[in-house]
Design a protein around this motif. Structure first.
Motif, PDB file in Angstrom:
ATOM      1  N   TYR A 186     -94.307 -46.905  30.553  1.00 25.61           N
ATOM      2  CA  TYR A 186     -94.690 -46.898  31.972  1.00 25.61           C
ATOM      3  C   TYR A 186     -96.074 -46.286  32.158  1.00 25.61           C
ATOM      4  O   TYR A 186     -96.921 -46.828  32.882  1.00 25.61           O
ATOM      5  CB  TYR A 186     -93.655 -46.131  32.810  1.00 25.61           C
ATOM      6  CG  TYR A 186     -93.796 -46.433  34.278  1.00 25.61           C
ATOM      7  CD1 TYR A 186     -93.187 -47.564  34.804  1.00 25.61           C
ATOM      8  CD2 TYR A 186     -94.582 -45.649  35.114  1.00 25.61           C
ATOM      9  CE1 TYR A 186     -93.344 -47.888  36.130  1.00 25.61           C
ATOM     10  CE2 TYR A 186     -94.740 -45.970  36.449  1.00 25.61           C
ATOM     11  CZ  TYR A 186     -94.119 -47.093  36.952  1.00 25.61           C
ATOM     12  OH  TYR A 186     -94.293 -47.425  38.263  1.00 25.61           O
ATOM     13  N   ARG A 232     -99.529 -48.325  33.502  1.00 23.09           N
ATOM     14  CA  ARG A 232    -100.266 -47.886  34.686  1.00 23.09           C
ATOM     15  C   ARG A 232    -101.713 -47.555  34.347  1.00 23.09           C
ATOM     16  O   ARG A 232    -102.593 -47.583  35.211  1.00 23.09           O
ATOM     17  CB  ARG A 232     -99.565 -46.680  35.323  1.00 23.09           C
ATOM     18  CG  ARG A 232     -98.358 -47.064  36.166  1.00 23.09           C
ATOM     19  CD  ARG A 232     -98.724 -47.834  37.423  1.00 23.09           C
ATOM     20  NE  ARG A 232     -99.487 -47.056  38.387  1.00 23.09           N
ATOM     21  CZ  ARG A 232     -98.952 -46.372  39.384  1.00 23.09           C
ATOM     22  NH1 ARG A 232     -97.661 -46.365  39.553  1.00 23.09           N
ATOM     23  NH2 ARG A 232     -99.720 -45.687  40.198  1.00 23.09           N
ATOM     24  N   TYR A 233    -101.956 -47.218  33.065  1.00 25.96           N
ATOM     25  CA  TYR A 233    -103.333 -46.934  32.666  1.00 25.96           C
ATOM     26  C   TYR A 233    -104.127 -48.188  32.363  1.00 25.96           C
ATOM     27  O   TYR A 233    -105.331 -48.130  32.158  1.00 25.96           O
ATOM     28  CB  TYR A 233    -103.350 -46.004  31.445  1.00 25.96           C
ATOM     29  CG  TYR A 233    -103.260 -44.551  31.816  1.00 25.96           C
ATOM     30  CD1 TYR A 233    -104.278 -43.960  32.562  1.00 25.96           C
ATOM     31  CD2 TYR A 233    -102.179 -43.779  31.440  1.00 25.96           C
ATOM     32  CE1 TYR A 233    -104.188 -42.633  32.926  1.00 25.96           C
ATOM     33  CE2 TYR A 233    -102.090 -42.452  31.803  1.00 25.96           C
ATOM     34  CZ  TYR A 233    -103.101 -41.883  32.545  1.00 25.96           C
ATOM     35  OH  TYR A 233    -103.024 -40.576  32.911  1.00 25.96           O
ATOM     36  N   ASN A 252    -104.850 -54.217  38.371  1.00 24.43           N
ATOM     37  CA  ASN A 252    -103.473 -54.051  38.819  1.00 24.43           C
ATOM     38  C   ASN A 252    -102.974 -55.388  39.315  1.00 24.43           C
ATOM     39  O   ASN A 252    -103.740 -56.345  39.403  1.00 24.43           O
ATOM     40  CB  ASN A 252    -103.399 -52.954  39.892  1.00 24.43           C
ATOM     41  CG  ASN A 252    -104.258 -53.278  41.094  1.00 24.43           C
ATOM     42  OD1 ASN A 252    -104.229 -54.411  41.582  1.00 24.43           O
ATOM     43  ND2 ASN A 252    -105.025 -52.316  41.550  1.00 24.43           N
ATOM     44  N   LEU A 278     -97.868 -48.758  43.923  1.00 27.70           N
ATOM     45  CA  LEU A 278     -99.131 -48.311  43.337  1.00 27.70           C
ATOM     46  C   LEU A 278     -99.676 -47.067  44.043  1.00 27.70           C
ATOM     47  O   LEU A 278    -100.576 -46.415  43.544  1.00 27.70           O
ATOM     48  CB  LEU A 278    -100.182 -49.420  43.426  1.00 27.70           C
ATOM     49  CG  LEU A 278     -99.882 -50.667  42.601  1.00 27.70           C
ATOM     50  CD1 LEU A 278    -100.931 -51.719  42.854  1.00 27.70           C
ATOM     51  CD2 LEU A 278     -99.814 -50.331  41.141  1.00 27.70           C
ATOM     52  N   ILE A 320     -98.160 -41.553  38.838  1.00 24.08           N
ATOM     53  CA  ILE A 320     -97.385 -42.149  37.751  1.00 24.08           C
ATOM     54  C   ILE A 320     -96.012 -41.482  37.566  1.00 24.08           C
ATOM     55  O   ILE A 320     -95.002 -42.183  37.520  1.00 24.08           O
ATOM     56  CB  ILE A 320     -98.204 -42.147  36.442  1.00 24.08           C
ATOM     57  CG1 ILE A 320     -99.429 -43.056  36.614  1.00 24.08           C
ATOM     58  CG2 ILE A 320     -97.367 -42.623  35.276  1.00 24.08           C
ATOM     59  CD1 ILE A 320    -100.343 -43.083  35.429  1.00 24.08           C
ATOM     60  N   TYR A 375     -92.560 -43.441  38.160  1.00 22.77           N
ATOM     61  CA  TYR A 375     -91.619 -43.589  37.044  1.00 22.77           C
ATOM     62  C   TYR A 375     -90.241 -43.099  37.464  1.00 22.77           C
ATOM     63  O   TYR A 375     -89.232 -43.759  37.195  1.00 22.77           O
ATOM     64  CB  TYR A 375     -92.108 -42.825  35.812  1.00 22.77           C
ATOM     65  CG  TYR A 375     -91.098 -42.843  34.694  1.00 22.77           C
ATOM     66  CD1 TYR A 375     -90.883 -44.021  33.978  1.00 22.77           C
ATOM     67  CD2 TYR A 375     -90.323 -41.730  34.400  1.00 22.77           C
ATOM     68  CE1 TYR A 375     -89.935 -44.070  32.971  1.00 22.77           C
ATOM     69  CE2 TYR A 375     -89.374 -41.775  33.395  1.00 22.77           C
ATOM     70  CZ  TYR A 375     -89.185 -42.934  32.686  1.00 22.77           C
ATOM     71  OH  TYR A 375     -88.243 -42.988  31.707  1.00 22.77           O
ATOM     72  N   ARG A 382    -100.182 -58.102  34.724  1.00 24.43           N
ATOM     73  CA  ARG A 382     -99.846 -56.725  35.105  1.00 24.43           C
ATOM     74  C   ARG A 382     -98.595 -56.686  35.971  1.00 24.43           C
ATOM     75  O   ARG A 382     -98.548 -56.026  36.997  1.00 24.43           O
ATOM     76  CB  ARG A 382    -100.995 -56.062  35.875  1.00 24.43           C
ATOM     77  CG  ARG A 382    -102.322 -56.093  35.179  1.00 24.43           C
ATOM     78  CD  ARG A 382    -102.391 -55.043  34.103  1.00 24.43           C
ATOM     79  NE  ARG A 382    -103.721 -54.959  33.535  1.00 24.43           N
ATOM     80  CZ  ARG A 382    -104.103 -55.581  32.417  1.00 24.43           C
ATOM     81  NH1 ARG A 382    -103.253 -56.351  31.766  1.00 24.43           N
ATOM     82  NH2 ARG A 382    -105.323 -55.441  31.946  1.00 24.43           N
ATOM     83  N   TYR A 395     -95.719 -55.166  36.391  1.00 24.90           N
ATOM     84  CA  TYR A 395     -95.075 -53.938  35.885  1.00 24.90           C
ATOM     85  C   TYR A 395     -93.554 -54.022  35.766  1.00 24.90           C
ATOM     86  O   TYR A 395     -93.004 -53.672  34.720  1.00 24.90           O
ATOM     87  CB  TYR A 395     -95.435 -52.721  36.757  1.00 24.90           C
ATOM     88  CG  TYR A 395     -96.898 -52.411  36.884  1.00 24.90           C
ATOM     89  CD1 TYR A 395     -97.800 -52.808  35.903  1.00 24.90           C
ATOM     90  CD2 TYR A 395     -97.383 -51.702  37.973  1.00 24.90           C
ATOM     91  CE1 TYR A 395     -99.150 -52.514  36.021  1.00 24.90           C
ATOM     92  CE2 TYR A 395     -98.728 -51.398  38.091  1.00 24.90           C
ATOM     93  CZ  TYR A 395     -99.611 -51.816  37.133  1.00 24.90           C
ATOM     94  OH  TYR A 395    -100.927 -51.528  37.247  1.00 24.90           O
TER      95      TYR A 395
END
Lengths: 361, 330
Positions: free
Chosen positions: B24, B28-29, B33, B62, B66, B70, B293, B295
């Protein structure tokens, strides 16, 4: 009489690695593979002299230059050629700007980064842009106008570099982590073993893709680092096992009793004895790294486009299957390289395994 | 046994937690996005307003940090909610579910094929060890093992889809079904699917085939040097019975570990191969979701794969105790 006894006393029995080499040398296939890798390294080192559009040596306005070195690093191109506006077109510019100049050219006048144009070399047609089948000028055909052979010659550099650098990183991490874990034992070992298990649980291609995606503009060096950081677990486990075994031996106890520090014992005394079994996965690791690099480049996730990696040529070939030469030639090159490293690894395994030693030598 | 299982499961849960956390943080890094890769956002004539972007950022999670995001994902996941795919606007479980069958269509036949072929090849190689036919088989397997599966796939495509085009041996280049699939009768549809499966299944199979048969041979060579094999020979048993009944049964012990470890490969498939064959399976889904991306899909796939990997390891250890009475987890 006296001298001969002295000589025979001085003659040491061959060491472990010399024994291994003597046994390795008897394996014909492994020796052939070693020669193949040696030849590939020669191709990689001399790639700008084999295929390129820059002279190996040239005399220009009274000075000697080596423009081909710019293929290793773009900054190594002498500023005089930029000042005189050569724009990477050497043959005509040399003649026009200095009639007395002379130059020694690479074996194949083709560039891995761009197509050769009409009359760039006097009276020579440029590369066909579409459907450039293998011909006398483009022996392995062209890929989007660029000469496949030139790309493959320069791609050898990337392939071998990826193999060595990423496996070097993996081996350094793996040996260090494994050594610490095996030698100290206790809770250090428990924590490190858990970490190793954790990393092993993530499928490596998943992790590599995620890591590659994190980097904004990945270069070939990023990729080598990522491959290295994701493939050390096997070697760490192996080193740990060897260290667990060897730390109980008498020479370690002896070293400890005279006050040798733990890291000196680990790397000066134990590691040389644990190196043989660890060397084998290192050689296989090189083959695996070359394979993964080619696969990533094939997905378009590898070395950025101008880099002529073998996988990048495959990537171009996948868009047009009728241009078979973009798939067959790099594919065979990857196959031969991996096969060679596998054979070397196998030879090393057999020649360093004490159980397979011939009692006669 | 129960205590051992509980310990393993707890450890597995901890591993899962750490893996999902790591992945995760990684995604995110990643630069860019999901908003930036959405085609609708690229349309210059219809740029979304600032509030719209804020609303979408909130919808995608977003706007959270983080660790917060998570934790959000984790609590939802425990409740069985893996979120919705950004790209397909459908629940992640549905998106993955629609692709599981496709991947299993390739991996299950290839796994079965690899085992069915590897066992006789391995036994044959041991029985005729050192003879010229065995060495030929050995060399061929060794060469096959050195060809990466994606190169074999490309070569197979060149041969069967391009070179043999128009002949009886022609096979489809990629995809799962022909263009006129809808018009075909159901038996023709099955045949069409089979035809599309041939090349990917071969590419999936042959590396493991080469590996397994070399593995079986190496283990068999060790076993047939044992005393009890000599005893069996001495009391007059036939070579076939010795091979199968005495020797092979003992090589099963290391073999079951392989079986357990190939479980994640069942679903993971191969990202590269599915991409080459344009096969809409899980590997391709993972590759695409990284590119866009997406996620929630990346997380869902990572989770599923990690669970399978851990289950495979656990299964291997349990099977180990099952086939080898010397091992017990008391």
């Amino acid at each position: 009489m006296k001298e001969t006894t002295a000589a025979s006393e001085n003659k040491k029995s061959p060491g472990f690695w010399r024994h291994a080499w003597l046994r390795f040398r008897r394996k014909k296939l492994s020796m052939c593979a070693l020669i193949v890798v040696f030849l590939l390294s020669l191709v990689a080192i001399f790639s700008p002299m084999i295929a390129g559009t820059r002279p190996i040596v040239c005399k220009y306005k009274g000075n000697l230059y080596f423009p081909c070195m710019a293929y290793f690093n773009a900054d190594w191109e002498n500023p005089i050629f930029q000042k005189d506006r050569f724009r990477k077109r050497y043959p005509k510019n040399l003649k026009e700007k200095d009639p007395d100049s002379w130059a020694v050219w690479p074996l194949i006048f083709q560039d891995p980064y761009r197509p050769v144009r009409n009359n760039e070399w006097e009276d020579r047609p440029g590369n066909p842009f579409n459907g450039g089948e293998p011909s006398s000028l483009n022996i392995f055909g062209t890929s989007k106008g660029k000469d496949v052979l030139a790309m493959m010659v320069h791609g050898t550099r990337i392939a071998l570099l990826v193999g060595f650098v990423s496996t070097g990183i993996a081996a350094t991490i793996g040996i260090f982590v494994g050594a610490v874990s095996g030698y100290f034992g206790g809770w250090v070992d428990i924590i490190i073993s858990r970490i190793i298990e954790l990393v092993m649980c993530i499928p490596s291609i998943v992790l590599i893709l995620a890591l590659m995606a994190v980097i904004e503009q990945p270069t070939i060096w990023h990729m080598m680092a990522i491959l290295g950081f994701t493939s050390w677990t096997g070697m760490a486990r192996l080193t740990r096992g060897e260290f667990l075994k060897l730390k109980e031996s008498e020479f370690v106890a002896a070293a400890r009793s005279i006050g040798v520090g733990p890291f000196r014992i680990m790397f000066r005394h134990i590691l040389p004895n644990a190196l043989a079994p660890v060397m084998v996965p290192i050689v296989f690791g090189i083959a695996a790294a070359i394979k993964v690099e080619a696969g990533l480049s094939l997905l378009g996730f590898g070395a950025p486009p101008p880099n002529p990696s073998w996988g990048t040529i495959l990537n171009a070939g996948m868009t047009n299957y009728t241009e078979w030469w973009q798939i067959v030639f790099p594919g065979v090159a990857i196959f031969i390289t991996i096969l060679a490293y596998n054979l070397i690894g196998e030879g090393l395994q057999e020649s360093t395994d004490p159980r397979l030693a011939d009692p006669k030598d | 046994m129960a205590g051992y299982l509980i310990r393993r499961i707890l450890l597995g849960l901890l591993t899962l937690l750490l893996i999902t956390m790591a992945i995760y943080a990684l995604i995110r890094y990643m630069p860019g996005n999901p908003l930036a890769t959405d085609a609708a956002m690229m349309n210059p004539e219809n740029m979304p307003s600032e509030e719209d972007i804020q609303r979408m950022r909130a919808a995608y999670g977003l706007d959270k940090s983080i660790p917060e995001a998570y934790a959000h994902w984790l609590t939802n996941m425990i409740k069985g909610d893996f979120g919705s795919s950004f790209a397909e606007k459908k629940p992640v479980l549905d998106v993955i579910g629609s692709r599981v069958t496709n991947t299993l269509l390739l991996t299950v036949p290839s796994l079965i094929l690899a085992y069915i072929l590897a066992i006789p090849i391995g036994l044959f190689s041991t029985a005729r060890s050192g003879k010229s036919d065995e060495r030929l088989v050995g060399v061929v397997l060794y060469m096959l093992y050195a060809i990466p599966s994606f190169i074999a796939a490309l070569f197979l495509q060149l041969l069967f889809a391009v070179k043999l085009e128009g002949t009886a041996f022609e096979l489809p280049l990629m995809g799962t079904k022909a263009d006129d699939y809808e018009a075909l009768t159901s038996s023709e549809q099955i045949w069409d699917l089979l035809e599309h499966m041939i090349l990917p299944v071969i590419s999936f199979t042959y590396v493991s085939l080469a590996y397994y048969s070399r593995f079986i041979k190496a283990n068999m060579e060790e076993v047939i040097r044992q005393d009890y094999i000599r005893t069996a020979k001495a009391k007059g048993l036939g070579p076939f019975r010795i091979m199968i009944h005495h020797a092979f049964r003992n090589t099963l012990i290391p073999f079951v570990t392989l079986l357990g470890l190939s479980l994640p490969a069942l679903l993971g498939g191969a990202i590269i191969l599915e991409q080459i064959f344009n096969w809409p399976g899980m590997g391709q889904l993972y590759f695409r979701s990284i590119l866009t991306r997406d996620y929630p899909v990346i997380m869902g796939l990572t989770f599923a794969l990690s669970v399978l990997t851990l289950l495979g390891q656990l299964l291997a250890d349990i099977l180990y105790a099952f086939v080898d009475p010397r091992i017990s987890y008391q």
